[in-house]
Design an enzyme around this catalytic site. Sequence first.
Site, PDB file in Angstrom:
ATOM      1  N   GLY A 128     -15.142  21.248  -8.847  1.00  0.00           N
ATOM      2  CA  GLY A 128     -15.100  19.721  -8.899  1.00  0.00           C
ATOM      3  C   GLY A 128     -15.386  19.050 -10.118  1.00  0.00           C
ATOM      4  N   SER A 130     -13.888  20.120 -13.157  1.00  0.00           N
ATOM      5  CA  SER A 130     -12.819  19.608 -13.975  1.00  0.00           C
ATOM      6  C   SER A 130     -12.661  20.810 -15.064  1.00  0.00           C
ATOM      7  CB  SER A 130     -12.942  18.347 -14.727  1.00  0.00           C
ATOM      8  OG  SER A 130     -11.473  18.029 -15.196  1.00  0.00           O
ATOM      9  N   SER A 131     -12.843  21.929 -14.711  1.00  0.00           N
ATOM     10  CA  SER A 131     -12.592  23.299 -15.498  1.00  0.00           C
ATOM     11  C   SER A 131     -10.912  23.115 -16.025  1.00  0.00           C
ATOM     12  CB  SER A 131     -13.075  24.426 -15.102  1.00  0.00           C
ATOM     13  OG  SER A 131     -12.377  24.608 -13.785  1.00  0.00           O
ATOM     14  N   SER A 132     -10.196  22.814 -14.956  1.00  0.00           N
ATOM     15  CA  SER A 132      -8.613  22.801 -15.312  1.00  0.00           C
ATOM     16  C   SER A 132      -8.399  21.921 -16.447  1.00  0.00           C
ATOM     17  CB  SER A 132      -7.998  22.816 -13.974  1.00  0.00           C
ATOM     18  OG  SER A 132      -8.044  21.607 -13.443  1.00  0.00           O
ATOM     19  N   ASP A 175      -9.658  12.774 -15.432  1.00  0.00           N
ATOM     20  CA  ASP A 175     -10.325  13.946 -16.002  1.00  0.00           C
ATOM     21  C   ASP A 175     -10.091  14.363 -17.451  1.00  0.00           C
ATOM     22  OD1 ASP A 175     -11.050  14.432 -13.452  1.00  0.00           O
ATOM     23  OD2 ASP A 175     -10.036  16.154 -12.891  1.00  0.00           O
ATOM     24  N   TYR A 227      -5.068  17.686  -0.852  1.00  0.00           N
ATOM     25  CA  TYR A 227      -5.384  16.614  -2.079  1.00  0.00           C
ATOM     26  C   TYR A 227      -3.819  15.944  -2.040  1.00  0.00           C
ATOM     27  CZ  TYR A 227      -6.230  14.725  -6.573  1.00  0.00           C
ATOM     28  OH  TYR A 227      -6.172  14.009  -7.684  1.00  0.00           O
TER      29      TYR A 227
HETATM   30  P1  NG1 Z   1     -11.154  17.603  -9.309  1.00  0.00           P
HETATM   31  O1  NG1 Z   1     -12.472  17.240  -8.744  1.00  0.00           O
HETATM   32  O2  NG1 Z   1     -11.397  18.223 -10.750  1.00  0.00           O
HETATM   33  O3  NG1 Z   1     -10.447  18.389  -8.459  1.00  0.00           O
HETATM   34  C1  NG1 Z   1      -9.183  15.783  -8.695  1.00  0.00           C
HETATM   35  C2  NG1 Z   1      -8.389  14.978  -9.799  1.00  0.00           C
HETATM   36  C3  NG1 Z   1      -8.509  13.779 -10.194  1.00  0.00           C
HETATM   37  C4  NG1 Z   1      -8.976  12.814  -9.244  1.00  0.00           C
HETATM   38  C5  NG1 Z   1      -9.986  13.744  -8.324  1.00  0.00           C
HETATM   39  C6  NG1 Z   1     -10.794  12.988  -7.195  1.00  0.00           C
HETATM   40  C7  NG1 Z   1      -6.827  16.723 -10.981  1.00  0.00           C
HETATM   41  C8  NG1 Z   1      -6.739  17.427 -12.512  1.00  0.00           C
HETATM   42  N1  NG1 Z   1      -8.056  16.012 -10.732  1.00  0.00           N
HETATM   43  O4  NG1 Z   1     -10.312  16.292  -9.574  1.00  0.00           O
HETATM   44  O5  NG1 Z   1      -7.865  13.149 -10.867  1.00  0.00           O
HETATM   45  O6  NG1 Z   1      -8.079  12.467  -8.489  1.00  0.00           O
HETATM   46  O7  NG1 Z   1      -9.687  14.817  -7.895  1.00  0.00           O
HETATM   47  O8  NG1 Z   1     -11.264  11.562  -7.672  1.00  0.00           O
HETATM   48  O9  NG1 Z   1      -5.864  16.793 -10.329  1.00  0.00           O
END
Ligand code: NG1
Length: 402
Positions: A128, A130-132, A175, A227
């Site tokens: 969570g 944001s490495s991607s 992100d 998601y």
């Molecule tokens: P992470 O936590 O990096 O999986 C994802 C989404 C964000 C946002 C968050 C929840 C991607 C690349 N990132 O982030 O845009 O929706 O979840 O707030 O899809």
Amino acid sequence: MTRPDTQLQAAFAEQFGGSSFTHMVRAPGRVNLMGDHTDYNGLPVVPMAIQRGLTLVSRLRKDGEICIANTDPRFPPRSFELTGDIDPFPGGDWGNYAKAAGQALAQRYGPLAGFDAVVSSDIPIAAGLSSSSALVMAVALMIVDLNDVAIGAAQLMELIAEAERYVGTRGGGMDQAICLGAQPGSASRIDFNPLRLTPIPIPNGWRFIVAFSGIRAEKSGATRRVYNQRTRECEEALRRVATALGLGEAVSYPGLMSGMPVADLLAAAEGVLEESLFPRFRHVVTEATRVTSAEVALKADDIAGFGKLMNLSHQSLRDDFAVSCAALDQLTAVALGAGVAGARLTGAGFGGCVVALSPATEVERVLHRLEREYYIAAGCEGELGDSLFVAQPSGGASVVEL
Ligand code: NG1
């Protein structure tokens, strides 16, 4: 930006026949402080970039091939032709993040020259943080720089947010925006449509602790399904509420929220949404109000106020949006027991990390409590640096010619 380390130099030389690179991108990870599952609904967020990041070193090629290796042996070298129509690698392959950036830029600005590159990252994966998006942004910045593509920062953030959907996640734009647009020492409030970043300095006495639950939330696997299910639920809730209020289907969440107070909106929504959908809607609109209150608390140096908002956010993500899990709830409880101002899961949830806010004067004590009561209690031994650290508000991604 510091120079690349010797490990990267050796990896590049080994991968590409003894030659060396000419350019380097550094792209940070991020921790989201307030506003989760709001960005893809067009509602604001307050993340900050962190000191952990990804480094990509590269050298221009004469053809349109991208050949990219990774110092992490879990990710084997990948190569592909930089065109506007790139077939993905099998689902879950790390190379798809490079393809995502490449395809989007080639569609708009092609034909483009490719590059040889090596990536190295210290952002915990599937946590969570944001490495991607750091990888997608790093590849994009490198393509832009090596090809002299004329694109502004906001345009690139939006293009790359859209581009990352190539991997199958219907994500928002948080992100990519914070990865490129972050300011050192500050978090940023990010608004969408149009995209705007407003830096908010982090008060001197505040420390944000990042604690990994140990549960990986792999977006390439089951997490992606849930998601994307949440994004659909939010769309469906919006459509039904807007129709019931006679607003038509074109209205957005910000449009809905600007039209009436949240309490009235919730009362109207409760009448038209069934039991499974109403809590999702309630999370989205109340989380958006918490973002605005969090901005006020940050600017007023109100650590107790910000902490309370974090706790409310976690409860809402857990109970209404159903994206927490036992480990994240336990970790927030341990942090709260250690006396932090507030704690919440950060990012998409389903695992990953918790962010906790502590006064600087208390941070060492809180770290020890977390170490003892969460990690050691679970049998973790040794260095915890990848799982438990104090986040430093850092600057956004940049590219240098070496
Ligand atoms: P992470 O936590 O990096 O999986 C994802 C989404 C964000 C946002 C968050 C929840 C991607 C690349 N990132 O982030 O845009 O929706 O979840 O707030 O899809």
